[in-house]
Design an enzyme around this catalytic site. Structure first.
Site, mmCIF file in Angstrom:
data_model
loop_
_atom_site.group_PDB
_atom_site.id
_atom_site.type_symbol
_atom_site.label_atom_id
_atom_site.label_comp_id
_atom_site.label_asym_id
_atom_site.label_seq_id
_atom_site.Cartn_x
_atom_site.Cartn_y
_atom_site.Cartn_z
ATOM 1 N N SER A 27 -24.416 8.191 9.848
ATOM 2 C CA SER A 27 -26.008 9.009 8.723
ATOM 3 C C SER A 27 -25.056 8.340 7.330
ATOM 4 C CB SER A 27 -25.256 10.628 8.928
ATOM 5 O OG SER A 27 -25.998 11.095 7.804
ATOM 6 N N TYR A 70 -21.421 19.341 7.075
ATOM 7 C CA TYR A 70 -22.549 18.360 8.165
ATOM 8 C C TYR A 70 -21.831 17.293 7.752
ATOM 9 C CZ TYR A 70 -25.734 15.146 9.900
ATOM 10 O OH TYR A 70 -26.579 14.231 10.541
#
Length: 344
Positions: A143, A156
């Site tokens: 990501s 995250y």
């Protein structure tokens, strides 16, 4: 010629589901896919997609696998009848969104358990055989949130930063054993992730001060307008095939180059100041935080005006820095809840 045996985690929806069906339905019929899910009760969409794409008999097998449980991982490995996995795809993931102080520690631990320890459990289970056979590929769904920090996604991002270090370290060692690891760096992807985000165990927004709550509420408003720019998962799955088929695979493959200018900014200025200032400017420039405000003071600016630009983690909405640098857009995090946590 023997089929290429591929095992994929997190196949109940999104990238995992589309990749499993894409490989199983490939015209070459050269893949045997083990699509794994934490709960077999959620296999309906996967089965429906497989039927719609005409996956040949025997090309797709669905297994139960919970990356949080080493025994579950071992049980799934034992079900691979070929006795080997040629390509391991670590795709299962969990998200958490909101002010850091609002998160319950068990929610923080759940994200780290799935995203970091879950990946490590998979590697510990399947790498030894790949190294013995001097053959294998590992693909990890990564990501933009693992390449740069983003506000309200601290946990995250921490988990995705950890995966970057883990995989980069392995990429130096594993070629000596004929094994290659690649990170598939995704931007915004249209998936069901935002429909799975929930509050409750994720935390209580009231724990954050009034100023932080105001900033967070302001920040959330940009998701809806940014959703339209997200990539389709089918487009992203082709990048996995590119990495699988490359004779000498790269460490990183990017689904979009829109966020690369900021990634370069982080490396070109090791102090971090350039990136931090750029992200702060893009995320909060339209809000003027009152100097010397007391705890709970109001923040000036139009509360109905969303941030100028937003981006998205793969399957998880995050802020973006785009206006000047051309980043991609984001997923919408569902309902207006104080904190969000993904079920896997």
């Amino acid at each position: 010629m023997d089929s290429t045996v591929v095992l994929i985690t997190g196949c109940s929806s999104g990238i995992g589901l589309h990749l499993a069906v894409r490989l199983a339905s490939d015209r070459s019929q050269s893949f045997k896919v083990y699509a794994t899910l934490r709960d077999l009760k959620s296999q309906g969409p996967l089965l429906e997609a497989a039927r719609a794409q005409g996956c040949p008999p025997g090309s797709l097998e669905i297994l139960e696998l919970d990356v949080r449980d080493s025994e579950s991982v071992a049980a799934a490995r034992a079900c691979v009848t070929e006795g080997r996995v040629d390509v391991l795809v670590c795709n299962a993931g969990r998200g958490l969104f909101g002010p850091l102080e609002a998160h319950e520690l068990n929610a923080v631990g759940a994200v780290l358990d799935v995203n970091v320890l879950g990946t490590i459990r998979m590697l510990q289970a399947f790498l030894p055989d790949m190294k013995r056979r001097h053959s294998g590929r590992v693909l990890v769904t990564a990501s933009v949130g693992g390449l740069m920090g983003l506000p309200f996604h601290e946990v995250y991002c921490a988990s995705k930063f950890a995966l970057e270090g883990l995989c980069e370290s392995l990429a130096i060692l594993l070629p000596l054993f004929g094994v290659h690891v690649s990170l598939i760096e995704c931007g915004a992807v249209h998936t069901a992730f935002h429909e799975k985000l929930e509050g409750g165990p994720g935390g209580a927004l009231e724990r954050a001060d009034a100023q932080t709550r105001h900033l967070f509420a302001h920040y959330q408003r940009g998701y809806e307008q940014a959703l339209s720019e997200a990539q389709d998962p089918e487009e992203v799955t082709e990048l996995f095939l590119t990495a699988m088929r490359a004779p000498q695979p790269a460490l990183r493959y990017f689904s979009t180059n829109r966020f690369l200018p900021l990634a370069r900014m982080r490396t070109e200025d090791p102090s971090g100041s350039s990136y931090v200032e750029a992200m702060h400017r893009e995320a909060f420039s339209d809000l003027q935080v009152q100097e010397g405000a007391k705890a709970g003071a109001q923040v000036s600016g139009d509360p109905d005006t969303p941030p100028r630009a937003l981006i998205c983690l793969p399957e998880c909405a995050i802020p973006r820095v785009t206006a000047e640098l051309g980043w991609s857009a984001s997923d919408k995090p569902g309902q207006n809840k104080s904190c969000y946590q993904q079920k896997i």
